[in-house]
Design a protein around this motif. Structure first.
Motif, PDB file in Angstrom:
ATOM      1  N   ALA A   1       0.832  -1.210   0.000  1.00  0.00           N
ATOM      2  CA  ALA A   1       0.000   0.000   0.000  1.00  0.00           C
ATOM      3  C   ALA A   1       0.868   1.262   0.000  1.00  0.00           C
ATOM      4  N   LEU A   2       1.934   1.271   0.797  1.00  0.00           N
ATOM      5  CA  LEU A   2       2.836   2.423   0.826  1.00  0.00           C
ATOM      6  C   LEU A   2       3.544   2.601  -0.516  1.00  0.00           C
ATOM      7  N   ALA A   3       3.981   1.502  -1.114  1.00  0.00           N
ATOM      8  CA  ALA A   3       4.635   1.580  -2.423  1.00  0.00           C
ATOM      9  C   ALA A   3       3.660   2.114  -3.471  1.00  0.00           C
ATOM     10  N   SER A   4       2.417   1.651  -3.427  1.00  0.00           N
ATOM     11  CA  SER A   4       1.406   2.132  -4.366  1.00  0.00           C
ATOM     12  C   SER A   4       1.151   3.626  -4.172  1.00  0.00           C
ATOM     13  N   ALA A   5       1.053   4.054  -2.930  1.00  0.00           N
ATOM     14  CA  ALA A   5       0.828   5.474  -2.644  1.00  0.00           C
ATOM     15  C   ALA A   5       2.010   6.312  -3.136  1.00  0.00           C
ATOM     16  N   ALA A   6       3.220   5.823  -2.910  1.00  0.00           N
ATOM     17  CA  ALA A   6       4.406   6.551  -3.383  1.00  0.00           C
ATOM     18  C   ALA A   6       4.412   6.636  -4.899  1.00  0.00           C
ATOM     19  N   LEU A   7       4.020   5.577  -5.573  1.00  0.00           N
ATOM     20  CA  LEU A   7       3.961   5.574  -7.031  1.00  0.00           C
ATOM     21  C   LEU A   7       2.918   6.577  -7.531  1.00  0.00           C
ATOM     22  N   VAL A   8       1.776   6.613  -6.888  1.00  0.00           N
ATOM     23  CA  VAL A   8       0.724   7.554  -7.284  1.00  0.00           C
ATOM     24  C   VAL A   8       1.202   8.995  -7.088  1.00  0.00           C
ATOM     25  N   VAL A   9       1.871   9.273  -5.974  1.00  0.00           N
ATOM     26  CA  VAL A   9       2.388  10.626  -5.714  1.00  0.00           C
ATOM     27  C   VAL A   9       3.433  10.993  -6.761  1.00  0.00           C
ATOM     28  N   TRP A  10       4.335  10.061  -7.077  1.00  0.00           N
ATOM     29  CA  TRP A  10       5.375  10.312  -8.075  1.00  0.00           C
ATOM     30  C   TRP A  10       4.761  10.578  -9.441  1.00  0.00           C
TER      31      TRP A  10
ATOM     32  N   PHE B   1       1.739  11.677 -10.067  1.00  0.00           N
ATOM     33  CA  PHE B   1       1.037  12.957 -10.000  1.00  0.00           C
ATOM     34  C   PHE B   1       2.023  14.119 -10.137  1.00  0.00           C
ATOM     35  N   GLN B   2       3.138  14.038  -9.422  1.00  0.00           N
ATOM     36  CA  GLN B   2       4.143  15.101  -9.501  1.00  0.00           C
ATOM     37  C   GLN B   2       4.726  15.186 -10.908  1.00  0.00           C
ATOM     38  N   ARG B   3       4.951  14.043 -11.514  1.00  0.00           N
ATOM     39  CA  ARG B   3       5.488  14.031 -12.880  1.00  0.00           C
ATOM     40  C   ARG B   3       4.485  14.653 -13.851  1.00  0.00           C
ATOM     41  N   SER B   4       3.208  14.327 -13.671  1.00  0.00           N
ATOM     42  CA  SER B   4       2.159  14.903 -14.518  1.00  0.00           C
ATOM     43  C   SER B   4       2.101  16.421 -14.320  1.00  0.00           C
ATOM     44  N   GLN B   5       2.201  16.867 -13.076  1.00  0.00           N
ATOM     45  CA  GLN B   5       2.179  18.303 -12.801  1.00  0.00           C
ATOM     46  C   GLN B   5       3.387  18.992 -13.421  1.00  0.00           C
ATOM     47  N   ALA B   6       4.551  18.348 -13.352  1.00  0.00           N
ATOM     48  CA  ALA B   6       5.761  18.924 -13.941  1.00  0.00           C
ATOM     49  C   ALA B   6       5.624  19.013 -15.461  1.00  0.00           C
TER      50      ALA B   6
END
Length: 186
Positions: free
Chosen positions: A60-69, A71-76
């Motif tokens: 679950a933590l790995a999945s959350a980290a992947l989603v955050v990464w 999202f940040q990449r999409s925002q960038a």
């Protein structure tokens, strides 16, 4: 006989009691062994449940980290697109400013010449000895300079049109003569 039977019964009873005690000891041993085995199985089940829970939390933590990464990449990427659009817009504004400056410079020369020739005509006509040939010559120059300004605007329109540019042979002598006229106007 009764005494003998009593002795036999007591002996059988004692053997039977000993045998029962032996069987009870074996039964207790088996029961303790089964109880220990059940406790080991329960502990293994608890350890397995804990391991599964830990693995689920890590996933679950790995999945959350992947989603955050992601999202940040999409925002960038979105921000990069926005900055690129802004840069293109600023580049266009810069080019437009340069073209406006060039156009003002190019049109200023024939317009200044027209104004100069018009003032000369005015002086020729207001002077006591009106010099008609000079006035006509100045009016001809006004006409030429007006056509030159119109040609600059036509070329500018042709430059910004989407049609392919027209390539025609040009006389180098005419270009030098035009350059001479430009040099005289300044």
């Amino acid at each position: 006989m009764d005494a003998a039977l009593l002795i036999v019964r007591q002996a059988k009873f004692q053997r039977l009691t000993a045998q029962i005690r032996e069987n009870l000891a074996e039964f207790r041993e088996t029961e303790v062994h089964l109880l220990a085995q059940r406790q080991r199985q329960a502990q293994l089940a608890i350890v397995g449940s804990i391991a599964f829970a830990v693995a689920t939390m890590v996933l679950a933590l790995a999945s959350a980290a992947l989603v955050v990464w992601l999202f940040q990449r999409s925002q960038a990427a979105y921000r990069e697109r926005e900055l690129t659009i802004d840069l293109i817009h600023l580049s266009r504004l810069n080019v437009m400013g340069q073209m406006a400056s060039m156009l003002a410079h190019e049109l200023n020369q024939p317009l200044s010449a027209i104004a100069t020739y018009a003032r000369a005509c005015e002086r020729f006509l207001n002077s006591p000895q009106q010099d008609l040939p000079e006035t006509l010559s100045s009016l001809g120059e006004i006409s030429l300079e007006a056509m030159r300004a119109a040609e600059i605007i036509r070329r500018l329109r042709q430059l910004v049109s989407s049609r392919p540019s027209e390539q025609v042979p040009t006389s180098i002598n005419e270009l030098v003569a035009d350059l001479g006229v430009l040099m005289e106007a300044d």
